[in-house]
Design an enzyme around this catalytic site. Structure first.
Site, PDB file in Angstrom:
ATOM      1  N   ASP A 242       9.391 -71.744  18.430  1.00 36.98           N
ATOM      2  CA  ASP A 242       9.323 -72.459  19.702  1.00 36.98           C
ATOM      3  C   ASP A 242       9.480 -73.966  19.494  1.00 36.98           C
ATOM      4  O   ASP A 242       8.891 -74.541  18.562  1.00 36.98           O
ATOM      5  CB  ASP A 242       7.956 -72.177  20.336  1.00 36.98           C
ATOM      6  CG  ASP A 242       7.790 -72.819  21.699  1.00 36.98           C
ATOM      7  OD1 ASP A 242       8.576 -72.480  22.604  1.00 36.98           O
ATOM      8  OD2 ASP A 242       6.882 -73.667  21.862  1.00 36.98           O
ATOM      9  N   GLU A 303      14.595 -72.282  18.753  1.00 39.49           N
ATOM     10  CA  GLU A 303      14.832 -72.856  20.076  1.00 39.49           C
ATOM     11  C   GLU A 303      15.360 -74.263  19.840  1.00 39.49           C
ATOM     12  O   GLU A 303      14.612 -75.232  19.771  1.00 39.49           O
ATOM     13  CB  GLU A 303      13.553 -72.900  20.914  1.00 39.49           C
ATOM     14  CG  GLU A 303      13.862 -73.245  22.362  1.00 39.49           C
ATOM     15  CD  GLU A 303      12.694 -73.804  23.156  1.00 39.49           C
ATOM     16  OE1 GLU A 303      12.825 -73.930  24.375  1.00 39.49           O
ATOM     17  OE2 GLU A 303      11.652 -74.151  22.555  1.00 39.49           O
TER      18      GLU A 303
HETATM   19  C1  NOJ Z   1       9.507 -73.704  24.995  1.00 41.79           C
HETATM   20  C2  NOJ Z   1       9.168 -72.400  25.662  1.00 41.79           C
HETATM   21  O1  NOJ Z   1      10.338 -71.640  25.785  1.00 41.79           O
HETATM   22  C3  NOJ Z   1       8.549 -72.779  26.986  1.00 41.79           C
HETATM   23  O2  NOJ Z   1       8.389 -71.655  27.820  1.00 41.79           O
HETATM   24  C4  NOJ Z   1       7.227 -73.454  26.714  1.00 41.79           C
HETATM   25  O3  NOJ Z   1       6.680 -73.888  27.939  1.00 41.79           O
HETATM   26  C5  NOJ Z   1       7.424 -74.680  25.806  1.00 41.79           C
HETATM   27  N1  NOJ Z   1       8.281 -74.402  24.690  1.00 41.79           N
HETATM   28  C6  NOJ Z   1       6.096 -75.124  25.236  1.00 41.79           C
HETATM   29  O4  NOJ Z   1       5.653 -74.214  24.254  1.00 41.79           O
END
Ligand code: NOJ
Length: 576
Positions: A242, A303
């Site tokens: 993430d 991500e």
């Molecule tokens: C990216 C995640 O995909 C999202 O849903 C989340 O709110 C933020 N990171 C914080 O962890």
């Protein structure tokens, strides 16, 4: 149009947002005693190149106990569906204990399952049942921050001399009510929250309930690395990391420059996250996580929101020793059905040093069905998008419900919003509830998702777009997905072939071939609402024509001329 505007705002939001990765210590001793299982030693080390991944937002997938919230047993019950669809690996967004401020992206215990989703035993059963079907399980690792309810933070906050103080980022303010610098949280407000008890501020890129870990502290790194070992030893096949970009911050806390005049949806100045995202130290951590992944034949998906392919390229690592699958959001952000734009982006990512990773939807962005759909031909367009990203050279990550044409259904009243950014940013930012609505399994009550009250309302479209009904209709979006996935699995050119662009000047039709040692497949996609005929020019590649493998809309081929209906698709086996 309103949707497009909404999307533009979300894009800005996301671009600001993106960043974080990995993050612990007291586990080290405990974990060191456990030897890696090496369960997959003999398997193909590049399984992730040919796998189809499927993202599950567990709250919204399938509810087994009637509390209105999806759970792990619900997922287990749907494994046969996923198998039949053609999925090889599922990525489950965070299902760990959490106060759910950010619906699981605020983890209070990395080594357990939140009771709302089940138990560790349920998790083990899911892994075992998935394995029987050759489906791998990928977990979502929230590396940048924990929940403020995590015992590490509770201790860290208890006193300046806490053993865990330096696990987070604590700094003095610049004076009364003056945070250490001008950094703003991507979810609104200052990125610093004052703690009156210890008289210092802590840093959070996201919500105040999501304090950033201090990755410069080796104890944090060891503890977080051990988290991955714990789950590998429980049978997971890798992690989606993430917010990778946000792991490190400038130690001198330099102020971020203003990138644009005006204010964002939260009323904050618009800053360039120059000193709190994408610091080079991120790559040291990725290399460390990759070493552990390699011991377990695991995959790391990132991500990774990047501004260009050169930046994306860095995430593979100089020696291809970081992420195997950094997501190419540049492809995802081609927010219009434009052959030239997709052509350009596909060509660019094919030049990258690693294997491309394609996504068209996820739990943070407006669904592809709406972003590309014109409101009239949405099903046909959904098939164009499926034919596109499922036949490219690269690994696709699907998002639950995309395969049945689920649409984004944002709340219409502020009081109904569940996602906190939708409440604070209303009406400019309505939050992400719209793309997280429950999976539509059938046309019955609550779309077959739950016997209770669903945590988010079921979109009206469940009556026409659901698994049960679409399974019976050969022309449905779902059946089209199944056919493309079946082709992808069985056709060697789609598995191993290169990417060869065709008819490159065409403004409406995107055409390319996947050519391998034993043959080739051509993919022709009409991205316009009017019929098109194109000459492929495949003779220069040693082919004369193609035999229809799969098409949508009225499609035909004569020699190397393909005719397509509006938003038509032609996929053919090239013939010599
Ligand atoms: C990216 C995640 O995909 C999202 O849903 C989340 O709110 C933020 N990171 C914080 O962890």
């Amino acid at each position: 149009m309103a949707q497009r505007r909404g999307w533009m705002q979300r894009t800005k939001q996301l671009r600001l947002w993106i960043a974080a990765i990995i993050s612990g210590a007291c586990l080290s001793g405990m974990m060191a005693a456990q030897k890696p299982a090496h369960a997959h030693e003999t398997e193909d080390a590049t399984w992730w190149k040919h796998a189809v991944f499927y993202e599950i937002y567990p709250r919204s997938f399938a509810d087994s106990n009637g509390d209105g919230i999806g759970d792990l047993n619900g997922i287990t019950a749907k494994l046969d569906y996923l198998k039949e669809l053609g999925v090889d690996a599922i990525w489950i967004t965070p299902c760990f204990p959490s106060p759910q401020v950010d619906f699981g992206y605020d983890v209070s215990d990395y080594l357990n399952i939140d009771p709302m989703y089940g138990t560790l035993a349920d998790f083990d059963r899911l892994v075992a049942e998935a394995k029987k079907r050759n489906i791998r399980i990928i977990l979502d690792f929230v590396v940048n921050h924990t929940s403020d309810q995590h015992p590490w933070f509770i201790d860290s906050k208890s006193s300046r001399t806490s053993k865990f103080r330096d696990w987070y980022i604590w700094r003095d303010g610049r004076g009364p009510n003056k945070p250490p610098n001008n950094w703003v949280s991507t979810f609104g407000g200052s990125a610093w929250t004052y703690d009156p008890k210890t008289g210092q501020y802590y840093y959070h890129f996201f919500y105040p309930q999501q304090p950033d870990l201090n990755w410069r502290n080796p104890a944090v790194k060891n503890a977080m690395f051990d988290v991955t070992r714990f789950w590998y030893n429980r049978g997971v096949a890798g992690f989606r990391l993430d917010a990778v970009d946000t792991l490190f911050e400038d130690p001198n806390l330099k102020n971020n420059p203003i990138s644009k005049p005006g204010k964002n949806a939260f009323g904050d100045p618009i800053l360039e996250n120059k000193y709190n995202t994408k610091l080079p130290e991120v790559h040291d951590i990725l290399r460390g996580l990759r070493e552990i992944a390699d011991e377990h034949n695991g995959v790391l998906i990132g991500e990774t929101w990047t501004t260009d392919v050169a930046e994306l390229d860095k995430y593979y690592g100089e020696k291809n020793n970081e992420l195997q699958l950094p997501m190419d959001f540049l492809f995802c952000m081609v927010n219009k059905l434009s052959a030239p734009e997709f052509r350009k982006q596909i060509a660019a990512v094919n030049e990258a040093s690693g294997w491309p990773t394609f996504v068209i939807s996820n739990h943070d962005i407006v669904r592809s069905y709406d972003r590309y759909g014109d409101g009239v031909h949405n099903d046909a367009i959904a098939k164009v998008m499926a034919a596109l990203y499922l036949t490219l050279r690269g690994t696709p990550i699907m998002y639950y419900g995309e395969e049945i044409g689920m649409k984004t259904t944002p709340p219409t009243r502020q009081e109904d919003v569940k996602d906190p950014i939708g409440r604070t940013g209303w009406p400019k930012e309505k939050g992400r509830d719209g793309e997280r609505t429950p999976m539509q399994w059938n046309g019955d009550r609550n779309a077959g998702f739950t016997t209770g009250t669903p945590w988010l309302p079921i979109p009206e479209t469940f009556k026409t777009h659901n698994v049960a009904d679409e399974s019976k209709d050969p022309s449905s979006v779902l059946e089209f997905y199944k056919k493309v996935l079946q082709l992808r699995r069985t056709n060697p050119a789609l598995r191993y072939g290169n990417y060869t662009p065709l008819n490159e000047g065409d403004a409406n039709v995107l055409a390319y071939a996947r050519i391998g040692q034993t043959g080739g497949v051509v993919i022709v996609l009409n991205m316009s609402g009017v019929p098109q005929t194109v000459r492929l020019g495949i003779n220069t590649k040693g082919f004369v024509s193609a035999q229809n493998l799969l098409s949508s809309g009225a499609a035909s081929i004569k020699a190397d001329r393909v005719s397509l209906g509006p938003y038509g698709v032609f996929i053919g086996q090239l013939t010599r």
